[in-house]
Design a protein around this motif. Structure first.
Motif, PDB file in Angstrom:
ATOM      1  N   VAL A 209      -2.643  95.857  -1.022  1.00 13.07           N
ATOM      2  CA  VAL A 209      -2.149  95.249   0.179  1.00 13.07           C
ATOM      3  C   VAL A 209      -0.558  95.185  -0.479  1.00 13.07           C
ATOM      4  O   VAL A 209       0.529  95.097   1.095  1.00 13.07           O
ATOM      5  N   GLY A 210      -0.138  94.861  -0.795  1.00 12.18           N
ATOM      6  CA  GLY A 210       0.987  94.480  -1.250  1.00 12.18           C
ATOM      7  C   GLY A 210       1.840  93.182  -1.657  1.00 12.18           C
ATOM      8  O   GLY A 210       1.108  92.081  -1.681  1.00 12.18           O
ATOM      9  N   LEU A 211       3.317  92.955  -1.686  1.00  7.15           N
ATOM     10  CA  LEU A 211       3.504  90.984  -2.153  1.00  7.15           C
ATOM     11  C   LEU A 211       3.078  90.473  -1.334  1.00  7.15           C
ATOM     12  O   LEU A 211       3.004  89.534  -0.954  1.00  7.15           O
ATOM     13  N   TRP A 212       2.499  91.254   0.395  1.00  8.47           N
ATOM     14  CA  TRP A 212       2.055  90.210   1.267  1.00  8.47           C
ATOM     15  C   TRP A 212       0.704  89.263   1.109  1.00  8.47           C
ATOM     16  O   TRP A 212       0.586  88.506   1.756  1.00  8.47           O
ATOM     17  N   ALA A 213       0.694  90.046   0.119  1.00  7.22           N
ATOM     18  CA  ALA A 213      -0.614  88.620  -0.400  1.00  7.22           C
ATOM     19  C   ALA A 213      -0.859  87.477  -1.229  1.00  7.22           C
ATOM     20  O   ALA A 213      -1.354  87.007  -1.252  1.00  7.22           O
ATOM     21  N   LEU A 214       0.765  87.143  -1.936  1.00  8.52           N
ATOM     22  CA  LEU A 214       1.169  86.512  -2.303  1.00  8.52           C
ATOM     23  C   LEU A 214       1.262  85.362  -1.931  1.00  8.52           C
ATOM     24  O   LEU A 214       0.205  83.886  -1.757  1.00  8.52           O
ATOM     25  N   PRO A 215       1.868  85.140  -0.597  1.00  6.95           N
ATOM     26  CA  PRO A 215       1.248  83.784   0.197  1.00  6.95           C
ATOM     27  C   PRO A 215      -0.245  83.417   0.957  1.00  6.95           C
ATOM     28  O   PRO A 215      -0.164  82.359   0.665  1.00  6.95           O
ATOM     29  N   PHE A 217      -2.879  84.405  -0.929  1.00  6.96           N
ATOM     30  CA  PHE A 217      -3.777  83.855  -1.651  1.00  6.96           C
ATOM     31  C   PHE A 217      -3.369  82.727  -2.543  1.00  6.96           C
ATOM     32  O   PHE A 217      -3.696  81.926  -3.310  1.00  6.96           O
ATOM     33  N   CYS A 218      -1.537  82.424  -2.607  1.00  4.87           N
ATOM     34  CA  CYS A 218      -1.458  81.215  -2.980  1.00  4.87           C
ATOM     35  C   CYS A 218      -1.633  80.001  -2.567  1.00  4.87           C
ATOM     36  O   CYS A 218      -2.138  78.688  -3.141  1.00  4.87           O
ATOM     37  N   LEU A 219      -2.044  79.579  -1.177  1.00  7.45           N
ATOM     38  CA  LEU A 219      -2.252  78.962  -0.333  1.00  7.45           C
ATOM     39  C   LEU A 219      -3.247  78.172  -0.319  1.00  7.45           C
ATOM     40  O   LEU A 219      -2.873  76.477  -1.018  1.00  7.45           O
ATOM     41  N   PRO A 220      -4.443  78.650  -0.834  1.00  5.47           N
ATOM     42  CA  PRO A 220      -5.509  77.396  -1.728  1.00  5.47           C
ATOM     43  C   PRO A 220      -5.307  77.057  -3.030  1.00  5.47           C
ATOM     44  O   PRO A 220      -5.447  75.667  -3.201  1.00  5.47           O
ATOM     45  N   LEU A 221      -4.253  77.304  -3.824  1.00  4.64           N
ATOM     46  CA  LEU A 221      -4.566  77.279  -4.987  1.00  4.64           C
ATOM     47  C   LEU A 221      -3.220  75.198  -5.256  1.00  4.64           C
ATOM     48  O   LEU A 221      -3.116  74.909  -5.452  1.00  4.64           O
ATOM     49  N   LEU A 222      -1.918  75.941  -4.219  1.00  2.00           N
ATOM     50  CA  LEU A 222      -1.210  74.961  -3.547  1.00  2.00           C
ATOM     51  C   LEU A 222      -1.783  73.697  -3.443  1.00  2.00           C
ATOM     52  O   LEU A 222      -1.405  72.713  -3.585  1.00  2.00           O
ATOM     53  N   LEU A 223      -2.611  73.911  -2.260  1.00  2.00           N
ATOM     54  CA  LEU A 223      -3.748  72.678  -2.045  1.00  2.00           C
ATOM     55  C   LEU A 223      -4.275  72.609  -3.034  1.00  2.00           C
ATOM     56  O   LEU A 223      -4.733  71.039  -2.879  1.00  2.00           O
ATOM     57  N   ALA A 224      -5.065  72.970  -3.508  1.00  2.00           N
ATOM     58  CA  ALA A 224      -6.055  72.204  -5.216  1.00  2.00           C
ATOM     59  C   ALA A 224      -5.408  71.307  -5.709  1.00  2.00           C
ATOM     60  O   ALA A 224      -5.369  70.056  -6.274  1.00  2.00           O
ATOM     61  N   GLN A 225      -3.896  71.765  -5.293  1.00  2.00           N
ATOM     62  CA  GLN A 225      -2.688  71.138  -6.709  1.00  2.00           C
ATOM     63  C   GLN A 225      -2.154  69.741  -5.778  1.00  2.00           C
ATOM     64  O   GLN A 225      -1.975  68.437  -6.059  1.00  2.00           O
ATOM     65  N   VAL A 226      -2.695  69.808  -4.683  1.00  2.00           N
ATOM     66  CA  VAL A 226      -1.735  69.203  -3.706  1.00  2.00           C
ATOM     67  C   VAL A 226      -3.041  67.357  -4.252  1.00  2.00           C
ATOM     68  O   VAL A 226      -3.209  66.587  -3.768  1.00  2.00           O
TER      69      VAL A 226
END
Length: 412
Positions: A209-215, A217-226
């Motif tokens: 799907v291109g670069l739109w996938a970055l934000p 699929f990164c959100l779950p890992l960001l929440l895990a870091q929090v």
């Protein structure tokens, strides 16, 4: 000397790889600049959100996942990518340095070991994947087979990173390599598995799907870091609570000020030298902090809180009283067991209890003993290895005390 060579070897290899990749990228130019900029921004954001984890471990899972995903990126929205391994390392290095700027501005300084690990691991993943992909080696790989390939490469990269982390820690501290590697591998199973999974998913999603996938699929890992940071905050609060309970004997005048803290710090260092794992070290530290809490049940305080010179039966009575108090506080039962058994004959003690007993005796003997006190105290402990103190613990204590930067802290 050998440890210093290992540290220089790792740093030198990372610097050499970075220079070669930067030179190659400057000579050939940056391919697909939009993709490079997007992944560079993701890595920089991950570095900006980097935090100092427990025991000083650097944690930047979002940056690591973005870097690994760029290293294993073969297509962008159905179009084959043309960047190579050199560009991957260059972009990740530049983005990591940019993300370090705010940390440096706040006086934390650049994390050299962290950057060296990042360069070497990303370089390893990129060299394993990019040349073969650009030659069409994986042209016939599709679906589950291609996904498994990425997961396998990421797992191998995670293992390499664990070895580097253990080698760097061993070089800087002198702690045994085996337990350090075991702790690093335990981190791979934890947050490391989330990083690898996110890196693989990002690489596969961007290919479709291109670069739109970055934000997305990164959100779950960001929440895990929090969540991980909140968990670490809870652990810090828990330790502070235990330290406050341990100070009760000092406030009541049963033990000298700072005694529990000094015993805990030295016990942890001895445990490290003996190869205890991180969970075992945590139990050891908590037990060392609370090892004298049984004295609160005494009607008449022991002079200066020195229990090492008491008869064995009295030592065991105080230890059992301490274990009962620890159990009432709701602290882990393993801690209570160590406190209860610190006065038992050492062949019957668990390793943590052996360490607490020897270190407590050393601290009591060396207290106010003058310049020659440490040597005399160690000699007395060695003479007591026939029945009171474990020989391997006493020798580990001697090694720790002779190691620069790990001498017993002063009172206060």
């Amino acid at each position: 000397m050998r440890r210093g060579r290992a540290l220089r070897l790792i740093h030198g290899s990372a610097a050499l790889l970075a220079l070669v990749c930067l030179g190659t990228t400057l000579r050939t130019g940056v391919e697909q600049r939009g993709t490079a900029l997007a992944f560079g921004a993701l890595v920089a954001l991950g570095e900006l959100s980097r935090w100092t984890g427990p025991r000083g471990g650097q944690a930047a899972p979002l940056g690591a996942a973005g870097a690994l995903a760029y290293a294993l990126l073969g297509e962008d929205a159905g179009r084959a990518t043309t960047h190579g391994a050199a560009q991957v390392v260059s972009v990740v290095l530049a983005a990591s340095l940019a993300g370090c700027v705010p940390h440096v501005a706040r006086g934390r300084g650049p994390a050299v070991d962290h950057l060296a690990r990042r360069v070497l691991t990303v370089g390893f993943a990129a060299v394993c994947f990019q040349p073969l992909f650009n030659r069409g080696t994986f042209a016939d790989w599709s679906g589950p087979a291609y996904a498994l390939l990425l997961v396998a490469l990421l797992a191998l990269t995670a293992l390499c990173d664990a070895v580097l982390a253990a080698a760097l820690a061993h070089s800087r501290t002198g702690w045994p390599f085996g337990p350090l590697l075991r702790d690093a591998l335990r981190c791979v199973i934890g947050i490391g598995s989330a990083v690898c999974a996110t890196g693989a998913v990002i690489a596969l999603a961007v290919a479709v799907v291109g670069l739109w996938a970055l934000p997305v699929f990164c959100l779950p890992l960001l929440l895990a870091q929090v969540s991980l940071r909140r968990y670490a905050a809870v652990r810090r609060t828990y330790r502070q609570t235990i330290a406050s309970l341990a100070r009760a004997t000092e406030v009541a005048g049963y033990t000298p000020a700072g005694h529990a803290r000094r015993v805990a710090e030295l016990s942890r260092a001895v445990g490290r030298d003996l190869g205890l794992s991180e969970p075992e070290l945590t139990v050891l530290e908590y037990a060392a902090l609370m090892h004298d809490i049984g004295q609160l049940s005494l009607v008449d305080p022991v002079p200066a809180g020195a229990t090492a010179g008491l008869p064995g039966a009295e030592q065991r009575r105080i230890a059992l009283l301490g274990g009962a108090v620890v159990r009432q506080t709701g602290v882990d039962a393993e801690v209570a067991v160590v406190v209860e058994r610190q006065a038992d004959p050492y062949p019957e003690q668990p390793p943590a209890a052996r360490i607490v007993r020897a270190v407590n005796a050393y601290e009591e003997k060396v207290r106010d003993a003058g310049p020659g006190g440490p040597l005399r105290a160690l000699e007395e402990l060695r003479l007591g290895t026939a029945g009171d103190y474990a020989p391997e613990v006493v020798e580990a204590l001697a090694r720790v005390l002779s190691r620069e930067g790990l001498t017993l802290p002063s009172a206060g």
